[in-house]
Design a protein around this motif. Sequence first.
Motif, PDB file in Angstrom:
ATOM      1  N   LEU A  32       0.845  -1.196   0.000  1.00 36.91           N
ATOM      2  CA  LEU A  32       0.000   0.000   0.000  1.00 36.91           C
ATOM      3  C   LEU A  32       0.879   1.243   0.000  1.00 36.91           C
ATOM      4  CD1 LEU A  32      -2.771   1.426   0.263  1.00 36.91           C
ATOM      5  CD2 LEU A  32      -2.567   1.134   2.752  1.00 36.91           C
ATOM      6  N   VAL A  33       0.750   2.052  -1.050  1.00 33.95           N
ATOM      7  CA  VAL A  33       1.538   3.275  -1.210  1.00 33.95           C
ATOM      8  C   VAL A  33       0.620   4.398  -1.652  1.00 33.95           C
ATOM      9  CG1 VAL A  33       3.721   2.111  -1.738  1.00 33.95           C
ATOM     10  CG2 VAL A  33       2.098   2.595  -3.588  1.00 33.95           C
ATOM     11  N   ASP A  34       1.205   5.592  -1.828  1.00 35.13           N
ATOM     12  CA  ASP A  34       0.444   6.693  -2.414  1.00 35.13           C
ATOM     13  C   ASP A  34       0.318   6.487  -3.920  1.00 35.13           C
ATOM     14  OD1 ASP A  34      -0.089   8.106  -0.071  1.00 35.13           O
ATOM     15  OD2 ASP A  34       1.848   9.132  -0.130  1.00 35.13           O
ATOM     16  N   GLY A  35      -0.679   7.158  -4.501  1.00 41.76           N
ATOM     17  CA  GLY A  35      -1.022   6.914  -5.895  1.00 41.76           C
ATOM     18  C   GLY A  35       0.081   7.173  -6.892  1.00 41.76           C
ATOM     19  N   ASP A  36       1.005   8.103  -6.573  1.00 42.45           N
ATOM     20  CA  ASP A  36       2.048   8.425  -7.543  1.00 42.45           C
ATOM     21  C   ASP A  36       3.243   7.476  -7.465  1.00 42.45           C
ATOM     22  OD1 ASP A  36       2.961   9.249  -5.109  1.00 42.45           O
ATOM     23  OD2 ASP A  36       3.566  11.269  -5.745  1.00 42.45           O
ATOM     24  N   GLU A  37       3.131   6.439  -6.626  1.00 41.99           N
ATOM     25  CA  GLU A  37       4.248   5.503  -6.488  1.00 41.99           C
ATOM     26  C   GLU A  37       3.921   4.095  -6.995  1.00 41.99           C
ATOM     27  OE1 GLU A  37       6.504   7.429  -2.627  1.00 41.99           O
ATOM     28  OE2 GLU A  37       4.885   5.971  -2.283  1.00 41.99           O
ATOM     29  N   VAL A  38       2.784   3.953  -7.632  1.00 44.94           N
ATOM     30  CA  VAL A  38       2.372   2.635  -8.131  1.00 44.94           C
ATOM     31  C   VAL A  38       3.415   2.068  -9.090  1.00 44.94           C
ATOM     32  CG1 VAL A  38       0.651   1.389  -9.490  1.00 44.94           C
ATOM     33  CG2 VAL A  38      -0.073   3.107  -7.817  1.00 44.94           C
ATOM     34  N   VAL A  53      -5.965   7.075  -3.145  1.00 41.07           N
ATOM     35  CA  VAL A  53      -6.393   8.018  -4.170  1.00 41.07           C
ATOM     36  C   VAL A  53      -7.336   9.030  -3.535  1.00 41.07           C
ATOM     37  CG1 VAL A  53      -6.167   6.298  -5.999  1.00 41.07           C
ATOM     38  CG2 VAL A  53      -8.373   6.628  -4.876  1.00 41.07           C
ATOM     39  N   SER A  54      -7.479  10.158  -4.190  1.00 42.25           N
ATOM     40  CA  SER A  54      -8.374  11.204  -3.701  1.00 42.25           C
ATOM     41  C   SER A  54      -9.619  11.257  -4.572  1.00 42.25           C
ATOM     42  CB  SER A  54      -7.665  12.552  -3.722  1.00 42.25           C
ATOM     43  OG  SER A  54      -7.481  12.976  -5.071  1.00 42.25           O
ATOM     44  N   GLU A  55     -10.554  12.125  -4.209  1.00 40.15           N
ATOM     45  CA  GLU A  55     -11.786  12.245  -4.993  1.00 40.15           C
ATOM     46  C   GLU A  55     -11.513  12.793  -6.386  1.00 40.15           C
ATOM     47  OE1 GLU A  55     -14.545  15.157  -3.476  1.00 40.15           O
ATOM     48  OE2 GLU A  55     -12.985  15.991  -2.204  1.00 40.15           O
ATOM     49  N   ASN A  56     -10.329  13.366  -6.594  1.00 35.02           N
ATOM     50  CA  ASN A  56      -9.972  13.857  -7.926  1.00 35.02           C
ATOM     51  C   ASN A  56      -9.407  12.749  -8.816  1.00 35.02           C
ATOM     52  OD1 ASN A  56     -10.638  16.563  -7.264  1.00 35.02           O
ATOM     53  ND2 ASN A  56      -8.631  16.818  -6.258  1.00 35.02           N
ATOM     54  N   ASP A  57      -9.134  11.586  -8.210  1.00 28.65           N
ATOM     55  CA  ASP A  57      -8.573  10.463  -8.963  1.00 28.65           C
ATOM     56  C   ASP A  57      -9.622   9.381  -9.143  1.00 28.65           C
ATOM     57  OD1 ASP A  57      -5.982  11.639  -8.940  1.00 28.65           O
ATOM     58  OD2 ASP A  57      -5.727  10.935  -6.877  1.00 28.65           O
ATOM     59  N   VAL A  58     -10.749   9.772  -9.663  1.00 28.09           N
ATOM     60  CA  VAL A  58     -11.879   8.851  -9.738  1.00 28.09           C
ATOM     61  C   VAL A  58     -11.565   7.635 -10.601  1.00 28.09           C
ATOM     62  CG1 VAL A  58     -14.280   8.607 -10.488  1.00 28.09           C
ATOM     63  CG2 VAL A  58     -13.549  10.660  -9.282  1.00 28.09           C
ATOM     64  N   GLY A  59     -10.696   7.784 -11.589  1.00 34.85           N
ATOM     65  CA  GLY A  59     -10.337   6.647 -12.430  1.00 34.85           C
ATOM     66  C   GLY A  59      -9.468   5.630 -11.742  1.00 34.85           C
ATOM     67  N   GLY A  60      -8.976   5.983 -10.551  1.00 41.09           N
ATOM     68  CA  GLY A  60      -8.161   5.044  -9.810  1.00 41.09           C
ATOM     69  C   GLY A  60      -6.700   5.048 -10.215  1.00 41.09           C
ATOM     70  N   VAL A  72      -7.650   2.947  -2.962  1.00 40.30           N
ATOM     71  CA  VAL A  72      -8.080   3.088  -1.570  1.00 40.30           C
ATOM     72  C   VAL A  72      -8.378   4.549  -1.262  1.00 40.30           C
ATOM     73  CG1 VAL A  72      -7.498   2.660   0.841  1.00 40.30           C
ATOM     74  CG2 VAL A  72      -6.642   1.116  -0.947  1.00 40.30           C
ATOM     75  N   VAL A  73      -9.569   4.794  -0.730  1.00 40.94           N
ATOM     76  CA  VAL A  73     -10.025   6.136  -0.362  1.00 40.94           C
ATOM     77  C   VAL A  73     -10.003   6.269   1.155  1.00 40.94           C
ATOM     78  CG1 VAL A  73     -12.019   7.690  -0.390  1.00 40.94           C
ATOM     79  CG2 VAL A  73     -11.461   6.337  -2.416  1.00 40.94           C
ATOM     80  N   GLY A  74      -9.625   7.441   1.644  1.00 39.94           N
ATOM     81  CA  GLY A  74      -9.702   7.687   3.084  1.00 39.94           C
ATOM     82  C   GLY A  74      -8.533   8.455   3.648  1.00 39.94           C
ATOM     83  N   LYS A  75      -7.358   8.361   3.021  1.00 37.34           N
ATOM     84  CA  LYS A  75      -6.221   9.131   3.489  1.00 37.34           C
ATOM     85  C   LYS A  75      -6.401  10.586   3.076  1.00 37.34           C
ATOM     86  CE  LYS A  75      -1.168   9.286   3.343  1.00 37.34           C
ATOM     87  NZ  LYS A  75       0.068   8.655   2.825  1.00 37.34           N
ATOM     88  N   GLY A  76      -6.258  11.479   4.037  1.00 37.77           N
ATOM     89  CA  GLY A  76      -6.492  12.889   3.759  1.00 37.77           C
ATOM     90  C   GLY A  76      -7.964  13.202   3.579  1.00 37.77           C
ATOM     91  N   GLY A  77      -8.827  12.326   4.067  1.00 36.89           N
ATOM     92  CA  GLY A  77     -10.274  12.512   3.940  1.00 36.89           C
ATOM     93  C   GLY A  77     -10.985  12.187   5.232  1.00 36.89           C
ATOM     94  N   GLU A  78     -12.154  11.640   5.115  1.00 40.16           N
ATOM     95  CA  GLU A  78     -12.945  11.310   6.295  1.00 40.16           C
ATOM     96  C   GLU A  78     -12.375  10.101   7.043  1.00 40.16           C
ATOM     97  OE1 GLU A  78     -17.112  12.752   4.188  1.00 40.16           O
ATOM     98  OE2 GLU A  78     -16.616  10.613   4.359  1.00 40.16           O
ATOM     99  N   GLY A  79     -11.783   9.190   6.304  1.00 40.70           N
ATOM    100  CA  GLY A  79     -11.312   7.957   6.918  1.00 40.70           C
ATOM    101  C   GLY A  79     -10.255   8.155   7.976  1.00 40.70           C
ATOM    102  N   ASP A  80      -9.333   9.112   7.763  1.00 37.89           N
ATOM    103  CA  ASP A  80      -8.281   9.334   8.763  1.00 37.89           C
ATOM    104  C   ASP A  80      -8.559  10.558   9.633  1.00 37.89           C
ATOM    105  OD1 ASP A  80      -7.708  11.488   7.141  1.00 37.89           O
ATOM    106  OD2 ASP A  80      -5.699  10.809   6.563  1.00 37.89           O
ATOM    107  N   GLY A  81      -9.784  11.105   9.532  1.00 36.14           N
ATOM    108  CA  GLY A  81     -10.174  12.221  10.386  1.00 36.14           C
ATOM    109  C   GLY A  81      -9.738  13.578   9.895  1.00 36.14           C
ATOM    110  N   THR A  82      -9.125  13.646   8.708  1.00 33.57           N
ATOM    111  CA  THR A  82      -8.720  14.944   8.157  1.00 33.57           C
ATOM    112  C   THR A  82      -9.947  15.795   7.853  1.00 33.57           C
ATOM    113  OG1 THR A  82      -6.764  13.920   7.181  1.00 33.57           O
ATOM    114  CG2 THR A  82      -7.407  16.080   6.330  1.00 33.57           C
TER     115      THR A  82
END
Length: 384
Positions: A32-38, A53-60, A72-82
């Motif tokens: 599991l990494v950030d989207g730009d490291e795939v 991924v963020s809501e701007n990366d809808v294509g995954g 995976v959605v949630g980092k920097g969003g609701e999932g991690d409390g941001t």
Amino acid sequence: MKEVWYKADEGDWEDRLPLITAAIESGVDYVLVDGDEVGKVRELGEVGVAAFVSENDVGGTGGGDGKPDVAVVGKGGEGDGTVEFPPDMSGSSDLTTVRRIEDNETGSYVEIDGKGYERLAAEAGGYADYVVVVGEDWRIIPLENLIADLQDEDARIVAGVGSAEEAKTAFETMETGADGVLLDTDDPGEIKETVRERDRFESEELELVDATVTAVEPTEMGDRVCVDTATLMEHGEGMLVGSMSSGLFLVHAEVAESPYVASRPFRVNAGAVHAYIRVPGGGTKYLSELEAGDEVLVVNEDGETREALVGRSKIEKRPMFLVEAEYEGERYRTLLQNAETIRLVTPDGTVSVTELEEGDEVRLYVEEGGRHFGTKVEESVVEK
């Protein structure tokens, strides 16, 4: 199938690189990494890649040079409390993003910090393929509640852990356990041990019995098969082989040194070409069918099993012994090469086939029914 994910999204890439490599070499299922490291992860080896991924990366795509296997959605969003999530979950940005992602498996990442986050994770299970739940203290994760809430959903639960011991507990929770674990550690040894826990949990455990030898007779020449694996076996390990699918003998690996030949702990001199051998998943194959790339079941004296990859199947003409053993009134037979190095597992260790005598006890795996193209069938089958 249980899964091991390795969390590798934080810190400098060069510092993470050895750990990611160790995770791939250990056999984790996902990194599991950030989207730009795939793309970077894919260059290191064959492994599943999950990416935040963020809501701007809808294509995954994660905005990077590769598309993840799981977005995976949630980092920097609701999932991690941001971002604060709506109390009733309606209009949740994380859940909306998960629903919008196409052409990817999806994951919802939730750091459990109270009942509301537990509810968010349960809601995500209705949309995401994976629900990944973590907490500062793994013991506070309400894993039992989540397993109960999602029992009717298709979502797989991945629980955050920091060690192999915690992974074992997560796999066993409420009998069914988590479907996977997200391991967060800087210890390569812990990564390897967590993968071993996964493998131990998935392996079959067979009930072996002690059968009494009733005959050991030399026979004519036959074509025998040595099964060489791409893994090393230990004392007490071997393979289940027999002329009758209803009773398979535990033939020991060539682990021990002898005056005649060097130790070959990758080899089981298994018997004649016609014999059955137990393979993963409860099936059997004929020894003559085995070839490089096949999988066989390695079994120890206690019935614990693991899978092994066949590296070579070696067939040669050799003098044979017919070995017969009896258990609860039924007699089982197999043909083994007439050589000192071929050993059967006994209740107290092993015995060479050349020293085997009537009245000795050997370990067998016995089951009712028969086989049809290697698959167990519930019908009356007579084997002689």
